[in-house]
Design an enzyme around this catalytic site. Structure first.
Site: not given
Length: 133
Positions: A48, A51, A97, A100, A121
């Site tokens: 991510c 984070c 995510c 976060c 995707c």
């Protein structure tokens, strides 16, 4: 969306590119075939961009022809969360995510049948990459 204890939205706006912020914080979508990772083939972990939580393994990445990085599964159970998205007159599954709550992309049931059948995707703008050590 939450960003965790260390960064507020203003700090994220300064740290991220405008496109990264729009994708992760406002659920925007980058244009197909323009992102940094759609045709990326290095061995490692996609994380991510907000984070740095590990999300996808390059071993599960495949060329879907869609113009976005595509994976047949998340790195681990609980790495991402799935949410119903009925925006833009469509019914899709949004992927975020788990750490976060940043928007990553969408999940479709048209991935490789020989593995999971799933196609995560994902927007390149929501990811960073770490080579496998």
């Amino acid at each position: 969306m939450t960003t965790g204890p260390s960064e507020d939205e203003d700090t994220l706006r300064e740290r991220l590119t405008p496109e990264q912020f729009a994708v992760t914080r406002c659920s925007a979508t980058e244009r197909a075939f323009t992102g940094q990772y759609w045709d990326h083939h290095a061995d490692g972990i996609y994380r991510c961009v907000v984070c740095h939580a590990p999300l996808f393994d390059s071993a599960h990445k495949f060329d879907s022809g869609s113009g976005w990085p595509s994976y047949d599964r998340a790195l681990a159970a609980g790495a991402v969360t799935e949410h119903l998205d009925e925006s833009h007159g469509m019914r899709r599954v949004e992927v975020r995510c788990a750490k976060c709550d940043s928007h990553l992309g969408h999940l479709f049931p048209d991935g490789p049948r020989e593995t999971t059948g799933a196609r995560y995707c994902i927007n390149s703008a929501s990811l960073d990459f770490k080579d496998r050590d």
